[in-house]
Design a protein around this motif. Structure first.
Motif, PDB file in Angstrom:
ATOM      1  N   GLU A  35      34.299  49.089 -36.054  1.00  0.00           N
ATOM      2  CA  GLU A  35      33.766  47.720 -36.164  1.00  0.00           C
ATOM      3  C   GLU A  35      34.614  46.910 -37.149  1.00  0.00           C
ATOM      4  O   GLU A  35      34.997  47.407 -38.200  1.00  0.00           O
ATOM      5  N   GLY A  36      34.858  45.662 -36.787  1.00  0.00           N
ATOM      6  CA  GLY A  36      35.713  44.803 -37.607  1.00  0.00           C
ATOM      7  C   GLY A  36      35.010  44.098 -38.754  1.00  0.00           C
ATOM      8  O   GLY A  36      35.630  43.804 -39.778  1.00  0.00           O
ATOM      9  N   ARG A  51      22.336  32.182 -35.471  1.00  0.00           N
ATOM     10  CA  ARG A  51      22.273  32.978 -34.238  1.00  0.00           C
ATOM     11  C   ARG A  51      20.986  33.798 -34.240  1.00  0.00           C
ATOM     12  O   ARG A  51      20.750  34.605 -35.141  1.00  0.00           O
ATOM     13  N   ALA A  54      15.958  36.170 -28.570  1.00  0.00           N
ATOM     14  CA  ALA A  54      14.601  36.437 -28.080  1.00  0.00           C
ATOM     15  C   ALA A  54      14.630  37.877 -27.584  1.00  0.00           C
ATOM     16  O   ALA A  54      15.355  38.204 -26.644  1.00  0.00           O
ATOM     17  N   ASP A 290      27.977  42.499 -23.760  1.00  0.00           N
ATOM     18  CA  ASP A 290      28.802  41.332 -23.423  1.00  0.00           C
ATOM     19  C   ASP A 290      30.212  41.719 -22.972  1.00  0.00           C
ATOM     20  O   ASP A 290      30.884  40.912 -22.333  1.00  0.00           O
ATOM     21  N   VAL A 303      21.361  39.806 -24.701  1.00  0.00           N
ATOM     22  CA  VAL A 303      21.411  41.075 -25.426  1.00  0.00           C
ATOM     23  C   VAL A 303      20.395  42.058 -24.838  1.00  0.00           C
ATOM     24  O   VAL A 303      20.587  43.281 -24.897  1.00  0.00           O
ATOM     25  N   ASN A 304      19.337  41.534 -24.231  1.00  0.00           N
ATOM     26  CA  ASN A 304      18.352  42.435 -23.597  1.00  0.00           C
ATOM     27  C   ASN A 304      18.972  43.197 -22.434  1.00  0.00           C
ATOM     28  O   ASN A 304      18.687  44.381 -22.231  1.00  0.00           O
TER      29      ASN A 304
END
Ligand SMILES: Cc1cc2nc3c(=O)[nH]c(=O)nc-3n(C[C@H](O)[C@H](O)[C@H](O)COP(=O)(O)OP(=O)(O)OC[C@H]3O[C@@H](n4cnc5c(N)ncnc54)[C@H](O)[C@@H]3O)c2cc1C
Length: 404
Positions: A35-36, A51, A54, A290, A303-304
């Motif tokens: 991870e960056g 950000r 739901a 994504d 994201v769900n």
């Protein structure tokens, strides 16, 4: 420099990548997460992340299963009991109420930094996860039955399965030469946090304007997170306004439903584009979240869907691992692709159609959609079906992982 061996390397420790690592960790698998960026460790109580997401009941169940939900609740979450959707060009509206369904709520609005922080804390608690942050991939070398990753600090890692959870512009997807089908929504989302004169009533509000949907998502303390999807030109105009002018235009666009509005934080803008990877898997490689698909935020599903990918991929990998089958074999990974591709495509198509239907001011269509909203509002079973889908209650929440 020596090469470190893992069973799985996940690139991206965002909401989806960190969830996947935790979902795989109750096993003997050795996992690396690259991870960056570290999310902020703390923030002032009166500041809110611009950000937010739901989070459906299905995703909540996954977070509970991963042991991250309690920490999210401790940090800050806002349940919403109702959803009010209406059309700016006519009388059509639809109202969903958790109580009507016998549910405690329809879902939660949670700041992205709260979700990420709670998940990354869980990552650190698993002895079989090597969480490397800040770290960036530099080169990818496919070998027989495994892939080798070189990081920008010169270290080398290899594993029979490499997962891209590195977001919409996925480095791994590009390295693997996987093409993406794109849809231009022609909209940009302007986001910010506000305080409204009247309480939001624990309701997620969405008004469909001809230029795009405007959402007021409830936050703790009577605050609301705004997601205003509009044309690129109007977004540019909105960002250039001073706070007073912006609040006046926002109030008007929202038909002053919650009274006067006060600015609480900065404004940000996200150009919206639908993307769908032509393949989710290749030998030794899988894409999730994504990295595999992006979708219009109007139904708060992005994201769900990514978390549903997590459940499906984790179930397939854990299954193969238990049966001593190769976890990176194309045959194994195709089961994941088959489980998720159709669902994601359906949602992408539905959001594309929704966006076109509501951003169209042709008189006949305008009346039809107003009538459609009203009809759906009065048709109990149809309405229940829509809301069950939106809450993820028609999915199998963490069921596939519960037995692993
Ligand atoms: C305005 C807006 C509103 C939205 N609202 C909602 C909502 O209400 N509900 C919902 O479900 N979804 C919503 N979404 C969508 C949601 O934000 C995304 O679907 C979600 O962030 C995807 O998570 P991810 O982990 O797959 O990718 P990301 O969040 O993009 O995370 C990728 C991670 O990988 C890391 N990374 C990337 N490249 C590298 C690299 N080369 N090296 C190291 N690390 C790397 C990044 O630092 C990041 O941590 C919204 C989106 C927008 C734009």
């Amino acid at each position: 420099m020596k090469t470190t061996n893992y069973d799985i390397i996940i690139i991206g420790g965002g909401m989806v990548g960190a969830s996947l690592a935790c979902a795989l960790a109750d096993s003997t698998l050795k996992i690396a997460v690259i991870e960056g960026r570290e999310p902020p460790a703390e923030w002032p109580a009166d500041s809110f992340d611009i950000r937010v997401s739901a989070i459906t009941r299905a995703s909540e169940n996954l977070f509970r299963h991963l042991g991250a939900w309690e920490e999210m609740q401790r940090l800050r979450v806002q349940p919403y009991q109702a959803m009010e959707v209406w059309d700016a060009t006519g009388p059509g509206h639809i109202h969903f109420e958790a109580a009507e369904l016998g549910e405690p709520n329809l879902g939660h609005i949670i700041e992205n930094r709260v979700i990420t922080r709670a998940l990354r804390q869980r990552l650190r608690e698993h002895h079989n996860i090597d969480y490397r942050c800040p770290a960036h991939p530099k080169g990818l070398l496919p070998l027989i039955d495994r892939a080798q990753l070189q990081l920008d600090d010169g270290s080398r890692l290899q594993a029979p399965l490499m997962v891209g959870a590195d977001g919409a512009h996925s480095w791994l997807r590009q390295q693997a030469g996987i093409a993406v089908a794109e849809r231009h929504y022609g909209q940009t989302a302007v986001v910010t946090t506000v305080q409204t004169e009247k309480h939001h009533q624990d309701t997620a509000w969405q008004r469909f304007l001809p230029s795009g949907p405007l959402a007021f998502l409830p936050l703790p303390g009577g605050r609301s997170s705004i997601v205003w999807s509009t044309t690129a030109e109007q977004a540019e105009h909105l960002l250039a306004l001073d706070a007073g002018e912006f609040m006046a235009e926002l109030g008007e666009a929202f038909a002053h439903r919650l009274g006067a509005i006060t600015a609480l934080g900065p404004r940000g803008a996200f150009p919206l584009k639908g993307r769908h990877a032509k393949q989710y898997v290749k030998p030794q490689l899988a894409l999730v979240g994504d990295a595999a698909h992006t979708i219009h935020p109007l139904a708060g599903q992005g994201v769900n869907l990514g978390l549903a990918d997590v459940e499906a991929l984790a179930a397939v990998v854990l299954d193969a691992h238990r049966a001593r089958r190769p976890i990176g074999a194309l045959k194994t990974l195709r089961r994941y692709e088959r489980a998720r591709r159709g669902d994601n495509l359906l949602m992408l198509d539905a959001m594309g159609a929704f966006k076109s239907l509501f951003s169209n001011d042709t008189p006949g269509l305008r009346e039809l959609r107003n009538l459609g909203l009203d009809l759906a509002d009065h048709a109990g079973p149809v309405k229940n079906l829509i809301v069950a889908r939106a809450m993820g209650l028609d999915a199998l929440p963490a069921a596939s992982l519960a037995t692993s």
